[in-house]
Scaffold this active site. Structure first.
Site, PDB file in Angstrom:
ATOM      1  N   HIS A   1       0.799  -1.215   0.000  1.00 25.82           N
ATOM      2  CA  HIS A   1       0.000   0.000   0.000  1.00 25.82           C
ATOM      3  C   HIS A   1       0.838   1.274   0.000  1.00 25.82           C
ATOM      4  O   HIS A   1       0.416   2.294  -0.513  1.00 25.82           O
ATOM      5  CB  HIS A   1      -1.026  -0.053   1.129  1.00 25.82           C
ATOM      6  CG  HIS A   1      -2.079  -1.064   0.820  1.00 25.82           C
ATOM      7  ND1 HIS A   1      -2.115  -2.290   1.424  1.00 25.82           N
ATOM      8  CD2 HIS A   1      -3.075  -1.057  -0.099  1.00 25.82           C
ATOM      9  CE1 HIS A   1      -3.118  -2.991   0.901  1.00 25.82           C
ATOM     10  NE2 HIS A   1      -3.710  -2.269  -0.017  1.00 25.82           N
TER      11      HIS A   1
ATOM     12  N   GLU B   1     -11.484 -10.035  -6.024  1.00 25.19           N
ATOM     13  CA  GLU B   1     -10.074 -10.166  -5.650  1.00 25.19           C
ATOM     14  C   GLU B   1      -9.795 -11.462  -4.902  1.00 25.19           C
ATOM     15  O   GLU B   1      -8.710 -11.677  -4.383  1.00 25.19           O
ATOM     16  CB  GLU B   1      -9.576  -8.933  -4.882  1.00 25.19           C
ATOM     17  CG  GLU B   1     -10.461  -8.430  -3.783  1.00 25.19           C
ATOM     18  CD  GLU B   1      -9.952  -7.115  -3.174  1.00 25.19           C
ATOM     19  OE1 GLU B   1      -8.889  -6.615  -3.545  1.00 25.19           O
ATOM     20  OE2 GLU B   1     -10.647  -6.599  -2.274  1.00 25.19           O
TER      21      GLU B   1
ATOM     22  N   CYS C   1      -8.966  -2.336 -11.252  1.00 23.58           N
ATOM     23  CA  CYS C   1      -8.497  -1.216 -10.433  1.00 23.58           C
ATOM     24  C   CYS C   1      -7.226  -1.548  -9.649  1.00 23.58           C
ATOM     25  O   CYS C   1      -6.747  -0.741  -8.868  1.00 23.58           O
ATOM     26  CB  CYS C   1      -9.592  -0.711  -9.500  1.00 23.58           C
ATOM     27  SG  CYS C   1     -10.052  -1.897  -8.242  1.00 23.58           S
TER      28      CYS C   1
ATOM     29  N   ARG D   1      -9.981   4.797  -2.181  1.00 25.53           N
ATOM     30  CA  ARG D   1      -9.604   3.951  -1.041  1.00 25.53           C
ATOM     31  C   ARG D   1      -9.853   4.756   0.242  1.00 25.53           C
ATOM     32  O   ARG D   1      -9.022   5.572   0.632  1.00 25.53           O
ATOM     33  CB  ARG D   1      -8.122   3.574  -1.118  1.00 25.53           C
ATOM     34  CG  ARG D   1      -7.785   2.570  -2.213  1.00 25.53           C
ATOM     35  CD  ARG D   1      -6.297   2.242  -2.149  1.00 25.53           C
ATOM     36  NE  ARG D   1      -5.938   1.049  -2.880  1.00 25.53           N
ATOM     37  CZ  ARG D   1      -5.410   1.057  -4.111  1.00 25.53           C
ATOM     38  NH1 ARG D   1      -5.187   2.165  -4.740  1.00 25.53           N
ATOM     39  NH2 ARG D   1      -5.099  -0.089  -4.691  1.00 25.53           N
TER      40      ARG D   1
ATOM     41  N   ASN E   1      -4.214  -6.716  -7.475  1.00 23.32           N
ATOM     42  CA  ASN E   1      -3.143  -6.834  -6.471  1.00 23.32           C
ATOM     43  C   ASN E   1      -3.405  -8.021  -5.552  1.00 23.32           C
ATOM     44  O   ASN E   1      -2.529  -8.841  -5.289  1.00 23.32           O
ATOM     45  CB  ASN E   1      -3.038  -5.570  -5.616  1.00 23.32           C
ATOM     46  CG  ASN E   1      -2.880  -4.325  -6.444  1.00 23.32           C
ATOM     47  OD1 ASN E   1      -2.432  -4.405  -7.581  1.00 23.32           O
ATOM     48  ND2 ASN E   1      -3.260  -3.183  -5.906  1.00 23.32           N
ATOM     49  N   ASP E   2      -4.633  -8.087  -5.071  1.00 23.98           N
ATOM     50  CA  ASP E   2      -4.968  -9.211  -4.195  1.00 23.98           C
ATOM     51  C   ASP E   2      -5.280 -10.470  -4.986  1.00 23.98           C
ATOM     52  O   ASP E   2      -4.953 -11.572  -4.552  1.00 23.98           O
ATOM     53  CB  ASP E   2      -6.167  -8.845  -3.296  1.00 23.98           C
ATOM     54  CG  ASP E   2      -5.715  -8.053  -2.083  1.00 23.98           C
ATOM     55  OD1 ASP E   2      -4.696  -8.443  -1.469  1.00 23.98           O
ATOM     56  OD2 ASP E   2      -6.346  -7.038  -1.759  1.00 23.98           O
TER      57      ASP E   2
ATOM     58  N   ARG F   1       1.762 -10.412  -1.448  1.00 22.71           N
ATOM     59  CA  ARG F   1       2.064  -9.250  -2.288  1.00 22.71           C
ATOM     60  C   ARG F   1       3.126  -8.346  -1.686  1.00 22.71           C
ATOM     61  O   ARG F   1       3.737  -7.547  -2.388  1.00 22.71           O
ATOM     62  CB  ARG F   1       0.782  -8.443  -2.561  1.00 22.71           C
ATOM     63  CG  ARG F   1       0.175  -7.842  -1.334  1.00 22.71           C
ATOM     64  CD  ARG F   1      -1.232  -7.330  -1.611  1.00 22.71           C
ATOM     65  NE  ARG F   1      -1.268  -5.912  -1.943  1.00 22.71           N
ATOM     66  CZ  ARG F   1      -2.391  -5.206  -2.100  1.00 22.71           C
ATOM     67  NH1 ARG F   1      -3.566  -5.801  -1.990  1.00 22.71           N
ATOM     68  NH2 ARG F   1      -2.361  -3.943  -2.380  1.00 22.71           N
TER      69      ARG F   1
HETATM   70  C1  PEP Z   1      -6.357  -4.730  -5.270  1.00 20.99           C
HETATM   71  O1  PEP Z   1      -6.256  -5.621  -4.439  1.00 20.99           O
HETATM   72  O2  PEP Z   1      -5.986  -4.841  -6.462  1.00 20.99           O
HETATM   73  C2  PEP Z   1      -6.928  -3.425  -4.893  1.00 20.99           C
HETATM   74  C3  PEP Z   1      -7.217  -2.501  -5.779  1.00 20.99           C
HETATM   75  O3  PEP Z   1      -7.100  -3.192  -3.573  1.00 20.99           O
HETATM   76  P1  PEP Z   1      -5.888  -2.825  -2.553  1.00 20.99           P
HETATM   77  O4  PEP Z   1      -4.634  -2.702  -3.382  1.00 20.99           O
HETATM   78  O5  PEP Z   1      -6.269  -1.568  -1.894  1.00 20.99           O
HETATM   79  O6  PEP Z   1      -5.884  -4.012  -1.666  1.00 20.99           O
HETATM   80 MG    MG Z   2      -7.334  -5.446  -2.551  1.00 21.81          MG
END
Ligand code: PEP
Ligand code: MG
Length: 629
Positions: free
Chosen positions: A232, A474, A545, A339, A497-498, A508
């Protein structure tokens, strides 16, 4: 891309680690050769050069350390100095925040200063250093943890808030103790006092809550020992466009506050006290990078449309209002992901509904009629609310995080939903829930929305009862069964990402797992295709996203799959747009088909790399390292 680790050959021989023996309490022998080059993970492209300011956070103190009786007086002296420094830092921070943000926000520092003046706390530390012959940091960390545990369990909300204050002050004291002992007295002050515009900040580990300070100071570059391109902090630094390298191992042992460093966020290289010819060469590189950025700026006013007329909507990921302004600068089509958790992390208590409503309403008004998708709080793992006591979990990414935790904190969640529904009265607002794993989750979310609507009705508040509801995709279980959710949601947004993390079973944030965390994993790409096809079959819009959306490496593939909404950090919009404007749909579809037929991550990576090089030319491609590969 090969796995990037710092080279062992350049690790100084004196790197024995911290707190390994009581020798640590003697002044450490400095390595004599302090010109070094280190490799880490490229996180935000660009070149930064300047003086480094060090920020350390003491996260681990070994409790079995002891000192001798002869060392006690020095230990008490160090403790007093650390307390003095902490007070000075806090008073300075207080006056800055009062001037720049507001008197109310500054009051948090009063509580912290009062704690440092509390004789019962400091007296207890001194007493235990003497009687138990333990170093001050061990005693401080044990006492602070004890207070924190006790206070965070009590019913009284004010006392619970005090627990967060105690932990905050405890961490500051630990930082200072470390700095005083290791002759690095300016270290932590650096972040509050010495860090200025144009400086480069090094931290062993950064937390998302640190980023606000870095933004405020307009730092030129950042590098850290821990962290990855998908964490993050990385996401927030990307929004700022600050050249960043993470996972720079070993640099800590040789780095001193004030060293001259070069951070090359495009290749993931950090130079400490480099030779003059390297500095000169990087000055030329920096110039090339500015030319590249100017080239991209030419894209800003142009439409995101392929050569054969396929329109793509390019949205922004934001976490605060200033990023909405940035999104407008880059001509975003809307906010695809707001977010909300970041705004909740920089406080010492959960805001009330009116406060949240004001924040969201300001964002909605700043959108100028464009859509904004507000994600409900996605807390847990590294997104810690300082006022919530989180029990230890061996595997927090697989445990109580995000939507799961929000359901436990149902009062907070309801309050946030009411604020979102009220703000939705002022513009095109959609609400989206993270980490949905099962149908029950989204049904529960909808029940909470209904309840929030009833409460607002009773209170005669204006709100939007017809808000669109969506979910993040996700978790693989949800990704494999989108059809089950279509009665509950009006849109999907893929959090790559997740989703990569859970599909590839690779953390990650953990640099050691980076080799397996790959967006180019054939299994992951097949899953992505499945999601896009299912969403289309059920007539539900789908956006991406996660970081993949802003990564030029994947743009052509995603367009070929059928994705038409991409949400990313605002500074990434021009480059993605440049790619879109250079391709046509049949070509993108052929690329997607080819990629899906390939059997290995490496082959797919190479295909994407050569494709980007063909589109942009080699000179430009060097600046566009992939974050998700
Ligand atoms: C993701 O997981 O891709 C996402 C957009 O959420 P975050 O990165 O805030 O977990
Ligand atoms: Mg996420």
């Amino acid at each position: 891309m090969s796995r990037q680790r710092s080279s062992d050959s350049i690790r100084p021989a004196t790197d024995t680690g911290r707190y390994k023996s009581s020798d640590t309490y003697r002044r450490s022998t400095r390595p004599t050769r302090r010109k070094h080059v280190f490799k880490g993970t490229p996180v935000v492209p660009g070149i930064a050069m300047g003086r480094v300011r060090l920020k350390f956070r003491q996260t681990q103190v070994l409790s079995d350390l002891t000192i001798t009786e002869a060392q006690v007086p020095r230990e008490i002296e160090v403790l007093k100095e650390a307390v003095r420094q902490a007070k000075e830092q806090l008073m300075l921070a207080r006056s800055k925040v009062a001037q720049e943000i507001g008197e109310l926000e500054a009051t948090i520092f009063d509580t912290h200063i009062a704690l440092l003046e509390d004789r019962s706390f400091l007296g207890k530390v001194e007493e235990q250093v003497r009687s138990e012959l333990k170093p001050a940091e061990v005693v401080v960390s044990v006492i602070v943890e004890g207070y924190f545990q006790t206070l965070s369990m009590v019913e009284d909300e004010n006392l619970r808030e005090r627990a967060a204050d105690i932990r905050d002050v405890g961490l500051r004291l630990l930082d200072n103790l470390h700095n005083v002992k290791h002759d690095a007295a300016v270290v932590d002050k650096a972040i509050e006092r010495h860090v200025g515009e144009g400086d480069i900040v090094f931290a062993r580990e950064l937390l998302p809550s640190d980023i606000a300070t870095l933004e405020h100071r307009h730092v030129a570059g950042v590098f850290a020992e821990a962290g990855s391109a998908r964490g993050h902090c990385a996401i927030m630094l990307r929004a700022l466009g600050t050249p960043t390298v993470m996972g720079v191992e070993g640099v800590y042992t040789i780095l001193r506050d004030g060293d001259f460093v070069i951070v090359d966020g495009s290749s993931g290289t950090v130079f400490v006290n480099p030779r003059k010819d390297i500095v000169d060469s990087y000055k030329r590189t920096q110039h090339d990078f500015h030319n590249y950025q100017n080239l991209l700026n030419e894209e800003v006013e142009l439409p995101a449309v392929t050569t054969d007329g396929v329109q793509v909507s390019l949205l922004a990921n934001v976490s605060k209002q200033s990023e909405v302004a940035l999104g407008h600068m880059y001509r975003m089509d809307g906010v695809g992901l707001y977010r909300t958790e970041f705004g909740l992390m920089v406080r010492n208590s959960f805001p009330d509904e009116d406060e949240l409503y004001q924040i969201y309403r300001n964002i909605v008004k700043a959108m100028d009629g464009k859509p904004v998708t507000i994600r409900t709080m996605d807390i847990g793992t590294d997104k810690i609310l300082p006022y919530i006591k989180m029990p230890h979990e061996n595997n927090p990414a697989l445990g109580r995080r995000s939507f799961r935790l929000a359901m436990e904190l149902d009062e907070f969640q309801s309050c946030q939903l009411r604020a979102i529904l009220r703000a939705a009265h002022y513009g095109d607002v959609r609400v989206m829930f993270p980490l949905i794993t099962a149908l029950d989750d989204i049904r529960m979310a909808r029940r909470m929305i209904r309840l929030a609507c009833r409460q607002l009705e009773e209170r005669k508040r204006r709100y939007n009862p017809d808000i669109q509801v969506g979910m993040m995709v996700e978790v693989p279980a949800a990704a494999m069964s989108l059809g089950k959710y279509v009665r509950e949601v009006q849109f999907f947004s893929v959090g790559t990402n997740d989703l990569i993390q859970y599909t590839c079973a690779a953390d990650r944030d953990q640099i050691e797992a980076a080799h397996w965390y790959r967006g180019t994993n054939p299994g992951f790409l097949a899953l992505l295709r499945h999601i896009v096809q299912e969403a289309e079959a059920y007539n539900r819009p789908v956006s991406i996203c996660g970081e993949m959306a802003g990564d030029p490496f994947y743009t052509m593939f995603l367009i070929g799959l059928g994705v038409r909404h991409l949400s990313m950090a605002p500074p990434q919009i021009p480059l993605v747009k440049k790619i879109i404007r250079s391709i046509n749909l049949p070509g993108a579809q052929r690329l997607a088909e080819r990629a899906l037929q390939l059997g290995s991550t490496a082959q797919i990576g190479e295909l994407f790399q050569t494709t980007v090089e063909r589109i942009l030319g080699r000179d430009i491609t060097v600046w566009t390292r992939s974050q998700s590969e």
